[in-house]
Design an enzyme around this catalytic site. Structure first.
Site, PDB file in Angstrom:
ATOM      1  N   GLY A 184       0.867  -1.109  -0.065  1.00  0.00           N
ATOM      2  CA  GLY A 184      -0.004  -0.294   0.010  1.00  0.00           C
ATOM      3  C   GLY A 184       0.850   1.248   0.045  1.00  0.00           C
ATOM      4  O   GLY A 184       0.373   2.511  -0.305  1.00  0.00           O
TER       5      GLY A 184
ATOM      6  N   ASP B 266       0.884   2.957   4.579  1.00  0.00           N
ATOM      7  CA  ASP B 266      -0.194   3.433   3.917  1.00  0.00           C
ATOM      8  C   ASP B 266      -1.392   4.002   5.076  1.00  0.00           C
ATOM      9  O   ASP B 266      -2.050   5.226   4.948  1.00  0.00           O
ATOM     10  CB  ASP B 266      -0.818   2.530   2.972  1.00  0.00           C
ATOM     11  CG  ASP B 266      -1.233   1.118   3.436  1.00  0.00           C
ATOM     12  OD1 ASP B 266      -0.953   0.886   4.745  1.00  0.00           O
ATOM     13  OD2 ASP B 266      -1.705   0.105   2.664  1.00  0.00           O
TER      14      ASP B 266
ATOM     15  N   ASP C 219      -5.031   1.291  10.831  1.00  0.00           N
ATOM     16  CA  ASP C 219      -6.557   0.931  11.323  1.00  0.00           C
ATOM     17  C   ASP C 219      -6.829   0.567  12.664  1.00  0.00           C
ATOM     18  O   ASP C 219      -6.712   1.317  13.593  1.00  0.00           O
ATOM     19  CB  ASP C 219      -7.040  -0.311  10.176  1.00  0.00           C
ATOM     20  CG  ASP C 219      -8.394  -0.650  10.254  1.00  0.00           C
ATOM     21  OD1 ASP C 219      -9.270   0.263  10.999  1.00  0.00           O
ATOM     22  OD2 ASP C 219      -8.807  -1.551   9.600  1.00  0.00           O
TER      23      ASP C 219
ATOM     24  N   VAL D 207     -11.354   2.496   2.597  1.00  0.00           N
ATOM     25  CA  VAL D 207     -11.204   3.375   1.675  1.00  0.00           C
ATOM     26  C   VAL D 207     -10.152   2.814   0.744  1.00  0.00           C
ATOM     27  O   VAL D 207      -9.543   1.586   0.895  1.00  0.00           O
ATOM     28  CB  VAL D 207     -10.395   4.615   2.223  1.00  0.00           C
ATOM     29  CG1 VAL D 207     -11.321   5.364   2.777  1.00  0.00           C
ATOM     30  CG2 VAL D 207      -9.017   4.159   3.088  1.00  0.00           C
TER      31      VAL D 207
HETATM   32  P1  5GP Z   1      -4.212  -2.682  11.025  1.00  0.00           P
HETATM   33  O1  5GP Z   1      -3.295  -3.723  11.219  1.00  0.00           O
HETATM   34  O2  5GP Z   1      -4.080  -1.296  11.544  1.00  0.00           O
HETATM   35  O3  5GP Z   1      -5.805  -3.003  11.491  1.00  0.00           O
HETATM   36  O4  5GP Z   1      -4.537  -2.596   9.530  1.00  0.00           O
HETATM   37  C1  5GP Z   1      -3.339  -2.118   8.679  1.00  0.00           C
HETATM   38  C2  5GP Z   1      -3.528  -2.620   7.242  1.00  0.00           C
HETATM   39  O5  5GP Z   1      -4.893  -2.981   6.941  1.00  0.00           O
HETATM   40  C3  5GP Z   1      -3.060  -1.742   6.341  1.00  0.00           C
HETATM   41  O6  5GP Z   1      -1.766  -1.552   6.118  1.00  0.00           O
HETATM   42  C4  5GP Z   1      -3.992  -1.716   4.975  1.00  0.00           C
HETATM   43  O7  5GP Z   1      -3.207  -2.846   4.263  1.00  0.00           O
HETATM   44  C5  5GP Z   1      -5.144  -2.518   5.497  1.00  0.00           C
HETATM   45  N1  5GP Z   1      -6.145  -1.596   5.514  1.00  0.00           N
HETATM   46  C6  5GP Z   1      -6.622  -0.989   6.839  1.00  0.00           C
HETATM   47  N2  5GP Z   1      -7.606  -0.243   6.540  1.00  0.00           N
HETATM   48  C7  5GP Z   1      -7.997  -0.320   5.204  1.00  0.00           C
HETATM   49  C8  5GP Z   1      -8.795   0.519   4.269  1.00  0.00           C
HETATM   50  O8  5GP Z   1      -9.794   1.252   4.560  1.00  0.00           O
HETATM   51  N3  5GP Z   1      -8.804   0.119   2.946  1.00  0.00           N
HETATM   52  C9  5GP Z   1      -7.727  -0.576   2.541  1.00  0.00           C
HETATM   53  N4  5GP Z   1      -7.587  -0.986   1.158  1.00  0.00           N
HETATM   54  N5  5GP Z   1      -6.930  -1.238   3.248  1.00  0.00           N
HETATM   55  C10 5GP Z   1      -7.006  -0.943   4.538  1.00  0.00           C
END
Ligand code: 5GP
Length: 179
Positions: free
Chosen positions: A47, A103, A106, A157
């Site tokens: 990303g 990128d 979340d 997104v």
């Molecule tokens: P986390 O581990 O913080 O929950 O998620 C991080 C990863 O989830 C990011 O690097 C990304 O690859 C994916 N991700 C989280 N939110 C989104 C989103 O709204 N859209 C997309 N396309 N990927 C997301």
């Protein structure tokens, strides 16, 4: 203008121009913070690729560039909590200043895992620079997250590197799912 990607509809959230303007502001902060520190910018694939490229064009201090790859979404629209360590960072980061370029943050699970993993290799410092943060989704707060281009609502997104079913990474702005 709304767009369709596979079975989902998306609407504009952040324009290409807003992204580029914000990148200039973040790069100015990093150019000040990392003067004479020869940092290694570490992009977290896939990303990060557009953000990393545009950010690095605005960096004017001597620096190195490296990549690692992790995944946690596995094609869907929500984080799976199961992180795949797809490929490791190949440079020695011991006694170096590291700027991780992400990128989107979340839940913070992926970042928390990566920062812990890299901390074991004894870098001098780790700072994280993320394009997007969903403040309402955070479960694992990461202290090293110091530069965020945009806070966004807790919605799915795509665009500017981010995908849905591997599509949409090529868009020059960010779009959010119409629910
Ligand atoms: P986390 O581990 O913080 O929950 O998620 C991080 C990863 O989830 C990011 O690097 C990304 O690859 C994916 N991700 C989280 N939110 C989104 C989103 O709204 N859209 C997309 N396309 N990927 C997301």
């Amino acid at each position: 203008m709304n767009i369709k990607i596979a079975d989902l509809e998306f609407e504009p959230l952040i324009s290409a121009e807003e992204i580029q303007n914000r990148i200039k502001e973040i790069a100015a902060e990093l150019n000040t913070d990392y003067k004479d520190k020869a940092p290694i910018f570490v992009g977290v694939l896939n990303g990060c690729f557009m953000f990393m490229a545009d950010l690095l064009k605005q960096i004017n201090v001597p620096c190195e560039v490296a990549f690692t790859k992790l995944s946690s979404y596995h094609g869907g629209i929500s984080s799976s909590r199961r992180i795949s360590d797809d490929f490791d960072l190949l440079v020695d980061i011991t006694n170096r200043h590291i700027v991780l370029v992400e990128d989107i943050v979340d839940t913070g699970n992926t970042l928390d895992y990566l920062v812990a993993k890299l901390t074991h290799r004894k870098p001098t410092s780790i700072t994280v620079c993320a394009l997007l943060l969903k403040p309402d989704a955070i479960i694992y707060p990461v202290e090293e997250l110091r530069h965020v281009a945009f806070n966004i609502p807790n919605e799915f997104v795509v665009g500017y590197g981010l995908d849905y079913m591997e599509l949409g990474r090529n868009l020059d702005g960010i779009y959010k799912r119409v629910v």
